[in-house]
Design an enzyme around this catalytic site. Structure first.
Site, PDB file in Angstrom:
ATOM      1  N   GLU A  70       4.183   4.267   1.595  1.00  0.00           N
ATOM      2  CA  GLU A  70       5.392   3.475   1.851  1.00  0.00           C
ATOM      3  C   GLU A  70       6.182   3.236   0.570  1.00  0.00           C
ATOM      4  O   GLU A  70       5.606   3.079  -0.511  1.00  0.00           O
ATOM      5  CB  GLU A  70       4.987   2.110   2.430  1.00  0.00           C
ATOM      6  CG  GLU A  70       4.270   2.222   3.739  1.00  0.00           C
ATOM      7  CD  GLU A  70       3.579   0.924   4.149  1.00  0.00           C
ATOM      8  OE1 GLU A  70       3.595   0.619   5.350  1.00  0.00           O
ATOM      9  OE2 GLU A  70       3.016   0.230   3.291  1.00  0.00           O
ATOM     10  N   ASP A 241      -1.174  -4.612   9.165  1.00  0.00           N
ATOM     11  CA  ASP A 241       0.060  -4.412   8.399  1.00  0.00           C
ATOM     12  C   ASP A 241       0.656  -3.026   8.614  1.00  0.00           C
ATOM     13  O   ASP A 241       1.346  -2.511   7.751  1.00  0.00           O
ATOM     14  CB  ASP A 241      -0.218  -4.667   6.899  1.00  0.00           C
ATOM     15  CG  ASP A 241      -1.281  -3.736   6.333  1.00  0.00           C
ATOM     16  OD1 ASP A 241      -1.863  -2.956   7.115  1.00  0.00           O
ATOM     17  OD2 ASP A 241      -1.532  -3.776   5.117  1.00  0.00           O
TER      18      ASP A 241
END
Ligand code: NAD
Length: 355
Positions: A70, A241
């Site tokens: 990410e 998450d």
């Protein structure tokens, strides 16, 4: 109030201060783990207070069967920052970290980087710092005992943060791998915390004021079932998450008041991906600024559905940047091409051939 430009400018040679893992560890040990988490927590809280100043976007993920990579960018209009981070739950079995990261700060006015840093250690510090900022507003008054389910890389940082900032004096540890619990118990000896290793998640949460879940598994896991959570407890859920990666049974969410960092990201990645897209949640920054209430009463179940947001990394990087001049824990990195004549990039390359 607008933030001031960062003072540590690129040198005339355009060298960029770089904080290696080695230098980050030196810095953390000089400041002290708990003090550094407290310092980062203060920075995170201050930045939450000026939330509208930040450019915000859900982080940009690249998913694979094994995990996710990410990018997490943000800017306050003066300084720009981003973090590169991965999450690979199967890495531990390969002898690798589940989460590794590095990050950068740059001046918005010139676009020049002003710091590049390792962020694997720093992410653990900032995640613990964010957890305690949330718990300050959400945990029951006088909380003393915390359950910690998942005793991997984040565990000791979370424990020390809650000890230092919230006055937690007992941690009840559980992990499906007893070796992880033994490692955490050993690392937390002599910290002032009473450490209670447990043989089940149920035993760990019994009598706890706060429950922190920090497990890593790329699936809809059920670390906590509804019957394990009682009135008045605060849940600090950090392991859910990623899309398809959660820790709590949906029924717990339906009984809790849910607090999140940035809803457009949390609705994709957090525990609340299990709920309807319009299920009410409260943004943490609005609690910190007093626009919304945090904990209302002693029987309320509060849930911080933490996924980690770019501004927290920005705050942590700025905190580290502020320490560099005093501690000198960096090396200069030659990462910006800097010809004497800005237009003569080609000539600079040619001259290097002759040198
Ligand atoms: P880690 O792999 O080092 O540790 C995870 C631990 O969870 C391991 O010891 C594993 O044995 C244990 N575990 C797995 N399934 C379990 C279960 N069912 N019951 C009990 N224990 C179980 O990972 P880490 O670096 O400590 O990270 C923990 C989690 O937190 C990860 O999911 C990571 O993605 C997440 N994380 C979130 C944030 C955030 O900001 N919210 C930041 C960093 C990490």
């Amino acid at each position: 109030m607008k933030a001031k430009p960062m003072s540590l400018k690129p040198s005339p040679m355009a060298m960029v201060p770089f904080i290696s893992v080695d230098n980050m560890m030196k810095l953390v040990n000089r400041v002290g783990v708990a003090d550094m988490i407290a310092g980062i927590a203060a920075e995170i809280e201050a930045d939450f207070k000026r939330w509208p100043e930040f450019d915000k976007t859900p982080r940009v993920p690249a998913h694979s069967d094994e995990g996710v990579i990410e990018l997490m960018p943000t800017s306050d209009g003066v300084t720009y920052g981003f973090k590169y981070v991965n999450g690979h739950p199967a890495n531990m079995a390969r002898g690798y970290q589940t989460v590794t990261a590095f990050g950068l700060l740059a001046r918005v006015d010139t676009g020049y980087p002003i710091m590049l840093s390792e962020m694997t250690v720093l992410t653990a510090l900032r995640t613990a710092a964010t957890s305690v900022v949330a718990a300050k507003y959400l945990a029951p008054q006088g909380a003393k005992t915390m359950a910690l389910i998942g005793n991997g890389a984040q565990c000791e940082f979370q424990s020390l943060a809650f000890h230092k900032v919230l006055g937690i004096d007992t941690v009840q540890l559980y992990d499906i791998d007893p070796a992880a619990t033994a490692k955490a118990a050993k690392n937390l000896a002599d910290t002032g915390l009473t450490v209670v290793p447990c043989t089940s998640a149920q035993a760990a949460v019994t009598g706890a004021d706060i429950i922190t879940t920090c497990t890593a598994d790329k699936q809809y896991a059920t670390i906590l079932t509804d019957n394990m959570v009682g009135a008045g407890q605060h849940i600090n859920a950090i392991g859910g998450d990623c899309p398809g990666k959660t820790e709590l049974h949906r029924d717990i969410l339906l009984r809790s008041d849910i607090f999140v960092e940035y809803p457009p990201q949390t609705r994709i990645e957090g525990e609340i991906q299990q709920l309807d897209p319009d299920h009410p949640v409260t943004e943490l920054w609005t609690v910190i600024t007093g626009q919304n209430q945090g904990r209302r009463d002693s029987r309320q179940i509060t849930l911080f559905d933490s996924v980690g947001f770019a501004t927290e990394d920005f705050s942590a990087l700025r905190y580290v940047h502020g320490l560099l001049q005093d501690h000198g824990t960096f090396e200069d990195l030659d990462m910006i091409a800097d010809p004497d004549d800005p237009r003569d990039l080609f000539g600079m390359v040619q001259r290097a051939k002759g040198a």
